[in-house]
Scaffold this motif. Structure first.
Motif, PDB file in Angstrom:
ATOM      1  N   SER A 162       0.790  -1.187   0.114  1.00 37.13           N
ATOM      2  CA  SER A 162       0.090   0.076   0.193  1.00 37.13           C
ATOM      3  C   SER A 162       1.042   1.346   0.038  1.00 37.13           C
ATOM      4  O   SER A 162       1.940   1.328   0.494  1.00 37.13           O
ATOM      5  CB  SER A 162      -0.950   0.001   1.263  1.00 37.13           C
ATOM      6  OG  SER A 162      -1.606   1.337   1.439  1.00 37.13           O
ATOM      7  N   SER A 164       0.077   3.952   1.286  1.00 35.46           N
ATOM      8  CA  SER A 164      -0.542   4.874   2.681  1.00 35.46           C
ATOM      9  C   SER A 164       0.670   4.815   3.773  1.00 35.46           C
ATOM     10  O   SER A 164       0.899   3.820   4.187  1.00 35.46           O
ATOM     11  CB  SER A 164      -1.797   4.220   3.010  1.00 35.46           C
ATOM     12  OG  SER A 164      -2.217   4.985   4.276  1.00 35.46           O
ATOM     13  N   THR A 177       5.003   1.771  -2.793  1.00 37.25           N
ATOM     14  CA  THR A 177       5.466   0.518  -2.797  1.00 37.25           C
ATOM     15  C   THR A 177       6.814   0.227  -3.633  1.00 37.25           C
ATOM     16  O   THR A 177       7.328   1.093  -3.997  1.00 37.25           O
ATOM     17  CB  THR A 177       4.218  -0.476  -3.659  1.00 37.25           C
ATOM     18  OG1 THR A 177       4.170   0.164  -4.878  1.00 37.25           O
ATOM     19  CG2 THR A 177       2.847  -0.014  -2.843  1.00 37.25           C
TER      20      THR A 177
END
Length: 263
Positions: free
Chosen positions: A127, A129, A253
């Motif tokens: 991810s 994030s 990533t």
């Protein structure tokens, strides 16, 4: 194509044409015992091997390390073969992980969502994030070299290797950054991130690069693809003296592979 300074032993000892070849037993540590990358040291040379110090030097951009992470060269001349002889115990890296069979048992995820299953096998955050950190090894480690192959997977992403990691607020990091087109050495001390060194470098998305840090006392030397990024940089006295190794991204990533730690 030509051959020079190779060792041929057994079935293929008579071929190909190599005027500087050796056909005597190379005296491997444990031939036939290797089952994958992490056990390749079975084909390390012993101290009596005729293949030691009898090879020929290659170009200066040879990567700086052998197949298992040893520095080139350890003797008067290069050794023949993929693994450089090291006096003492050449078969004992502090850590060697190629993430084959999706085995991440030695790693602790500190933040982010991590996974395997990439091709070739690798480990990385899935991810973009926030921050993603995974660590391995001992927080008591002091002087060592950590090497890993790193591939950024998203545009403007970044990914790096950590050394002397004690917690998310204290570590040393070498990372490549596709947003700034740089390779950067940082220290994170008590939550404050400080840039120690930066070098122009344009990483390609999906391409794997070798990152390495040599930690010796209060000095750290960063390497990119086997080439030192300038002189060693100093760390604050009495700080960042010990710690494990890690992998880190920020809003990115990445695929990490072939992590090797040597004392």
């Amino acid at each position: 194509m030509f051959y020079s300074h190779n060792t041929f032993y057994g079935t293929n000892s008579a071929a190909p044409s190599d005027p500087a070849k050796l056909t005597t037993d190379p005296s491997f540590v444990n031939p036939g015992a290797a089952t994958g990358w992490s056990s390749a040291n079975a084909y390390a040379l012993t101290s009596t091997s005729p293949s030691r110090d009898s090879g020929i030097a290659t170009a200066s951009d040879n990567g700086g390390l052998d197949y298992t992470g040893h520095e080139l060269y350890q003797g008067a001349a290069p050794d023949r073969g993929a693994i450089e002889y090291v006096a003492g115990n050449p078969n004992a890296p502090l850590l060697a992980d190629d993430f084959d069979n999706a085995d991440t048992s030695g790693w602790s995820v500190i933040s982010g969502v991590w996974g395997t299953g990439r091709s070739p096998s690798s480990f990385g955050p899935t991810s973009t994030s926030g921050y993603a950190i995974a660590v391995a090894g001992s927080t008591a480690w002091t002087d060592y070299s950590v090497t890993a192959r790193v591939a950024i997977e998203n545009a403007n992403g970044n990914a790096g290797v950590l050394a002397r990691y004690s917690d998310p607020s204290n570590y040393v990091m070498l990372r490549i950054n596709a947003n700034t087109n740089t390779a950067d050495l940082y220290q994170m001390l008590n939550g404050a991130l400080t840039l120690l060194r930066t070098s122009a470098f344009t990483p390609r998305i999906g391409t794997s690069y070798s990152l390495r840090m040599d930690m010796r006392g209060s000095m750290v030397t960063p390497y990119l693809n086997g080439t030192a990024l300038g002189a060693p940089s100093s760390l604050p006295s009495g700080a960042l003296d010990t710690g494990s190794v890690g992998l880190r991204t920020a809003a990115s990533t990445a695929a990490f592979d072939d992590v090797v730690v040597r004392g």
